[in-house]
Design a protein around this motif. Structure first.
Motif, mmCIF file in Angstrom:
data_model
loop_
_atom_site.group_PDB
_atom_site.id
_atom_site.type_symbol
_atom_site.label_atom_id
_atom_site.label_comp_id
_atom_site.label_asym_id
_atom_site.label_seq_id
_atom_site.Cartn_x
_atom_site.Cartn_y
_atom_site.Cartn_z
ATOM 1 N N LYS A 248 53.580 29.741 28.555
ATOM 2 C CA LYS A 248 53.333 29.279 27.109
ATOM 3 C C LYS A 248 53.917 30.437 26.120
ATOM 4 O O LYS A 248 53.643 31.345 26.405
ATOM 5 C CB LYS A 248 51.946 28.873 27.111
ATOM 6 C CG LYS A 248 51.262 27.943 28.052
ATOM 7 C CD LYS A 248 49.773 27.938 28.068
ATOM 8 C CE LYS A 248 49.338 29.122 28.947
ATOM 9 N NZ LYS A 248 48.980 28.856 30.332
ATOM 10 N N GLN A 388 43.947 38.496 27.358
ATOM 11 C CA GLN A 388 44.974 37.436 27.755
ATOM 12 C C GLN A 388 46.303 37.459 26.775
ATOM 13 O O GLN A 388 45.881 38.188 25.731
ATOM 14 C CB GLN A 388 44.425 35.978 27.560
ATOM 15 C CG GLN A 388 43.564 35.561 28.284
ATOM 16 C CD GLN A 388 42.826 34.241 28.045
ATOM 17 O OE1 GLN A 388 42.848 33.513 26.962
ATOM 18 N NE2 GLN A 388 42.813 33.506 29.165
ATOM 19 N N GLU A 390 47.195 35.525 24.994
ATOM 20 C CA GLU A 390 46.968 34.816 24.050
ATOM 21 C C GLU A 390 46.018 35.569 22.802
ATOM 22 O O GLU A 390 46.189 35.816 21.687
ATOM 23 C CB GLU A 390 46.096 33.530 24.306
ATOM 24 C CG GLU A 390 46.994 32.494 25.205
ATOM 25 C CD GLU A 390 46.862 32.720 26.632
ATOM 26 O OE1 GLU A 390 46.805 33.760 27.211
ATOM 27 O OE2 GLU A 390 47.399 31.803 27.565
ATOM 28 N N ARG A 495 40.022 31.972 38.132
ATOM 29 C CA ARG A 495 40.746 30.964 37.329
ATOM 30 C C ARG A 495 40.095 29.540 37.589
ATOM 31 O O ARG A 495 39.609 29.304 38.674
ATOM 32 C CB ARG A 495 42.239 30.530 37.594
ATOM 33 C CG ARG A 495 42.890 32.035 37.828
ATOM 34 C CD ARG A 495 43.711 32.267 36.536
ATOM 35 N NE ARG A 495 44.362 33.427 36.936
ATOM 36 C CZ ARG A 495 45.258 33.955 35.704
ATOM 37 N NH1 ARG A 495 45.713 33.203 35.009
ATOM 38 N NH2 ARG A 495 45.961 35.121 36.093
#
Ligand code: ATP
Ligand code: MG
Length: 630
Positions: A248, A388, A390, A495
């Motif tokens: 992403k 992360q 992110e 995860r």
């Protein structure tokens, strides 16, 4: 003030708290509003403020520390070492900025950086930040297909690259990979800027390709002022590691990120101006962005950029650098420590590490045996931290700068200031508040400064992927399982797509892996859930034995397999016992060192393993394929 109080203020009085943190950086125009959360989940920080990351990382320090080391480059691959002072860094960044401008780069344009770990890579990043161009660094270990998809997504006006890199003494030619990637991509850059290290032969495309050195010569006296950017402008995009699927494109702002890094340098890493920071990551990853380039420099620290392996010329090289440059803060990953663990521990004791106050580790679960091994060997605090791509900076750790909470092995720690971390039931969305209840780790908005703004050019994917995965709740999902103990410490269990459901029992792959890796004969292990007609799923383990002869010795393998199963039975119960424990010499990992469990699982189930563009060594997956066939 203790940490609990510090944290409480960040959550209950966020405007006041972050306004204070905002004063850790220099603004051209001070922000009018600290936080604008009127369009969740698109939180905007320091609205109305203008600033510049390069100004804060470089120019700002010229006043007090122009002659102090800023960038220390060490390459054990090419046997070179070079120290740039803040003054020299300022000059190189201005030259690079002028070169990019000469090639047509302006504010808002993308510049893709595909480079080995050389100073020019940092100059290019800082030069982009300086002129308001958006950089998109792609890890130099990627080949053409991965690179092409990122070129297509970022649509760069200019690509900055080099003739080649080197790994374990072997030259890797970058230019042919880049040319092939550009050929594959429907988007074509206007120009390519190439650092020629004279490592690999390099063909130039006339009119498009430009050599760094002669172009730099034309701009030796360049003076390029910092472009004052809105706090909410885009600084860069970076792709996630691709452990769970298609990477992403994480988009980050300018002001929030600068403040987040400045604050983390103070409250988490405790790095002080004038000291040296050493992160062993790569500029292609988020750790490289935050804690090789921007964070340490913003704090006025020298930063070490290291090209090479942790075990060449020998396993003492990192500690030799710590001694030589009096490193005070160090950052690495569990995967690197596991590499060192296979070497003579005497190397950990060979150098004077008295300057070092802590070794931070992030990227994957830090298992207790690994943590103990490095902690005992070095005699410095080991600080696990969970975050992360992110988030841009740690979500869970122990904030040493405010109050050094005791570390608990196996736990990265507690939520950092600004992060409302919760554990939710994955299907009902109910908040789980009792100790040790297992659920999905989520973050409630507004997310703090530094956190991703959106997915590059795909707001919808941002909302759908991250903010709508839990029924009935608009919260950010980390896609990691976790629990919180009675003291408020979190444990990351793996995860969310790594859970195994054996006859209705939900087991985290990590728990089983921890148990197996506590066996003295096992160096490393991956556990995956494999579809089973009777039980729904069964656990399957692939382990690297300490003694490699086990791989080829059927009797020894059978014995070790039996011992490991017995151990899991004792520690977790028979339900967690893997149906098989197979032995391999290598496990499939991403380029950033993360286990590719989804690929192992797919192979075990006879499915297509999917996007493998980020795999480190495909032969690891082949070994598993061969074993499964037997
Ligand atoms: P993708 O999102 O593309 O699948 P990725 O999640 O591996 O790839 P990163 O952003 O590099 O990409 O990694 C973040 C993830 O790494 C976390 O969500 C978590 O699973 C794991 N992780 C990072 N630090 C830790 C830690 N200290 N303990 C446990 N897990 C960690
Ligand atoms: Mg991820």
């Amino acid at each position: 003030m203790g940490y609990a109080e510090f944290y409480r203020r960040s959550i209950e009085q966020p405007d006041e708290f972050w306004a204070e943190q905002g004063r850790l950086i220099e603004w051209q125009t001070p922000p009018q509003r600290v936080c604008d959360d009127s369009h969740p989940p698109f939180t905007r920080w320091f609205v109305g403020g203008t600033t510049n990351l390069c100004h804060n990382a470089v120019d700002r320090h010229l006043k007090d520390r122009a002659e102090q080391p800023a960038l220390i480059w060490v390459s054990t691959e090419t046997d070179r070492e070079r120290v740039y002072s803040f003054r020299e860094l300022h000059q190189e960044v201005q030259r690079t900025a002028a070169m990019l401008q000469a090639l047509g780069v302006g504010k808002g344009d993308r510049v893709l950086i595909y480079m080995p770990m050389i100073p020019e890579a940092a100059f290019a990043m800082l030069a982009c930040a300086r002129i308001g161009a958006i950089h998109s660094v792609v890890f130099g270990g990627f080949a053409s297909v991965s690179l092409a998809s990122r070129i297509e997504d970022a649509e760069p006006r200019v690509i900055v690259s080099a003739d080649g890199g080197s790994r374990a003494g072997k030259v890797i030619a970058y230019k042919p990979l880049l040319d092939e990637a550009i050929r594959l991509s429907s988007h074509k850059p206007q120009a390519v800027l190439l650092a020629d290290r004279q490592l690999a032969p390099m063909e130039r495309v006339a009119g498009r390709d430009h050599d760094w050195a002669p172009l730099r010569d034309k701009h030796l006296d360049a003076q390029v002022a910092c472009e004052w950017l809105q706090s909410t402008d885009i600084s860069y995009t970076i792709y996630t590691s691709g452990t769970t699927g298609r990477p992403k494109g994480v988009q980050r702002d300018v002001g929030g990120y600068a403040v987040a890094l400045a604050a983390s340098m103070q409250h988490i890493f405790q790095g002080r101006a004038g000291e040296t920071y050493f992160s062993t990551s790569d500029i292609g990853w988020v750790v490289g962005h935050s804690y090789i380039v921007y964070g340490p420099l913003i704090a006025g620290m020298a930063t070490i950029m290291y090209e090479g392996l942790p075990i060449r010329p020998d396993a003492g090289i990192w500690w030799k650098l710590v001694e030589k440059y009096k490193v005070t803060v160090m950052f690495s990953a569990p995967t690197a420590v596991r590499v060192l663990k296979k070497q003579d521990p005497a190397f950990l004791k060979k150098y004077d590490l008295s300057s070092l106050r802590g070794l931070f580790l992030a990227g994957e679960p830090l298992d207790e045996p690994t943590a103990r091994w490095i902690s005992d060997g070095l005699g410095v605090p080991i600080i696990d931290n969970y975050w992360q791509t992110e988030s841009g900076w740690p979500i869970l750790t122990i904030a040493g700068g405010v109050e050094r909470k005791p570390a608990k092995f196996g736990s990265p720690g507690v939520p950092m200031y600004g992060y409302k971390v919760k554990i939710l039931h994955e299907s009902t969305g109910e908040e789980l508040t009792r100790p040790n209840e297992k659920g999905v780790v989520v973050i409630e908005g507004p997310t703090p400064p530094g956190f991703m703004q959106t997915v590059w050019r795909d707001d919808e994917r941002f909302v759908r992927t991250y903010w709508q995965s839990i029924p009935g709740k608009q919260v950010y999902s980390t896609f990691d399982w976790g629990i919180r103990d009675a003291d408020g410490y979190f444990y990351i269990l793996g995860r969310t797509d790594d859970v195994i459901n054996v006859a209705g029992h939900r087991l985290g792959t990590r728990e089983i892996e921890e148990s197996i890796s506590s066996h003295p004969g096992v160096a490393e292990v991956a556990v995956v859930g494999v579809a089973d007609p009777m039980k729904g799923q069964v656990a399957m383990a692939f382990a690297i034995p300490k003694d490699s002869s086990v791989i080829t010795d059927a009797a020894a393998a059978l014995k070790l397999e039996g011992d490991v199963m017995k151990l899991v039975d004792q520690q977790l119960g028979a339900v967690a016992r893997p149906s098989r424990v197979r032995f391999v010499s290598l496990l499939p990992k991403t380029r950033s060192g993360k286990l590719l469990r989804r690929a192992i699982q797919a192979v075990c189930e006879g499915r297509d393993p999917g996007d493998l563009t980020t795999i480190e060594d495909p032969s690891a997956l082949q070994q598993i394929k061969d074993l499964i066939k037997q």
